[in-house]
Design an enzyme around this catalytic site. Sequence first.
Site, PDB file in Angstrom:
ATOM      1  N   ARG A 102      -6.390 -49.145   4.919  1.00  0.00           N
ATOM      2  CA  ARG A 102      -6.741 -50.556   4.960  1.00  0.00           C
ATOM      3  C   ARG A 102      -8.063 -50.752   5.678  1.00  0.00           C
ATOM      4  O   ARG A 102      -8.282 -50.198   6.753  1.00  0.00           O
ATOM      5  CB  ARG A 102      -5.639 -51.343   5.674  1.00  0.00           C
ATOM      6  N   THR A 106     -11.745 -56.473   5.911  1.00  0.00           N
ATOM      7  CA  THR A 106     -11.387 -57.245   4.717  1.00  0.00           C
ATOM      8  C   THR A 106      -9.884 -57.296   4.476  1.00  0.00           C
ATOM      9  O   THR A 106      -9.418 -58.105   3.669  1.00  0.00           O
ATOM     10  CB  THR A 106     -12.048 -56.629   3.473  1.00  0.00           C
ATOM     11  N   ASP A 197       0.871 -50.698  14.939  1.00  0.00           N
ATOM     12  CA  ASP A 197       0.507 -49.848  13.811  1.00  0.00           C
ATOM     13  C   ASP A 197       1.517 -48.715  13.687  1.00  0.00           C
ATOM     14  O   ASP A 197       1.611 -47.848  14.565  1.00  0.00           O
ATOM     15  CB  ASP A 197      -0.906 -49.284  14.017  1.00  0.00           C
ATOM     16  N   ASP A 200      -0.018 -45.094  13.751  1.00  0.00           N
ATOM     17  CA  ASP A 200      -0.474 -44.691  15.082  1.00  0.00           C
ATOM     18  C   ASP A 200       0.697 -44.386  16.000  1.00  0.00           C
ATOM     19  O   ASP A 200       0.682 -43.403  16.749  1.00  0.00           O
ATOM     20  CB  ASP A 200      -1.332 -45.799  15.699  1.00  0.00           C
TER      21      ASP A 200
END
Length: 206
Positions: A102, A106, A197, A200
């Site tokens: 990703r 944006t 995340d 992560d």
Amino acid sequence: MYKESTNVVVKHLVNRLRDVRTAPNEFRLTIEEISRIIASETLNDFKTITTNIETWQGPLDVQVLEVQKLVLIPILRAGEPMLTGILRTLPYARSGFLAMKRDEKTAESKLFYENVPPLEDKTVLLLDPMVATGGSLIDAITYLKSKGAKKIISLNILGAPEGIDAVQKAHPDVDIYIAQIDERLDDKKYIRPGLGDAGDRAFNTN
């Protein structure tokens, strides 16, 4: 169609993922366990076939899942623990891989690696822990359809209503089975309350 799990054990495990004190190894194992549970719910009505096995009392005809019709495809890297968990239950299912990233500016995704087996006449279980905007999931589904998948089912851990709606509008024929739908996306397109995340936290990277 989308279906959020009502399993109290699944909800318990999702809240373990939310806890910032949950260590990476436990985080991965928790994703694996949730994935096994929602996969079993997803495949409850999947086609079975008759096979003969050898039991302690002799041969026996039994019903088993037609696993040769299944292909498990995680979106890397965060989807990898989901694959690991489900393969513990269905070790003979075939697998493929999609790697997508990703763009944080944006919020759009880009496919930069794929390795999938032939998908004709196959049901794909697409594994992606997080559905935020839904962009990466939409792109992954579009790609797998182009490869001839007979049916695609999305298995997810956590999502935002906006992302679920976007996927349903883009691909109304794809069923979504998800452990938890959270409140909303924030202005940075992150799920709230979310869990951070997933990639992560699972692999102890920043």
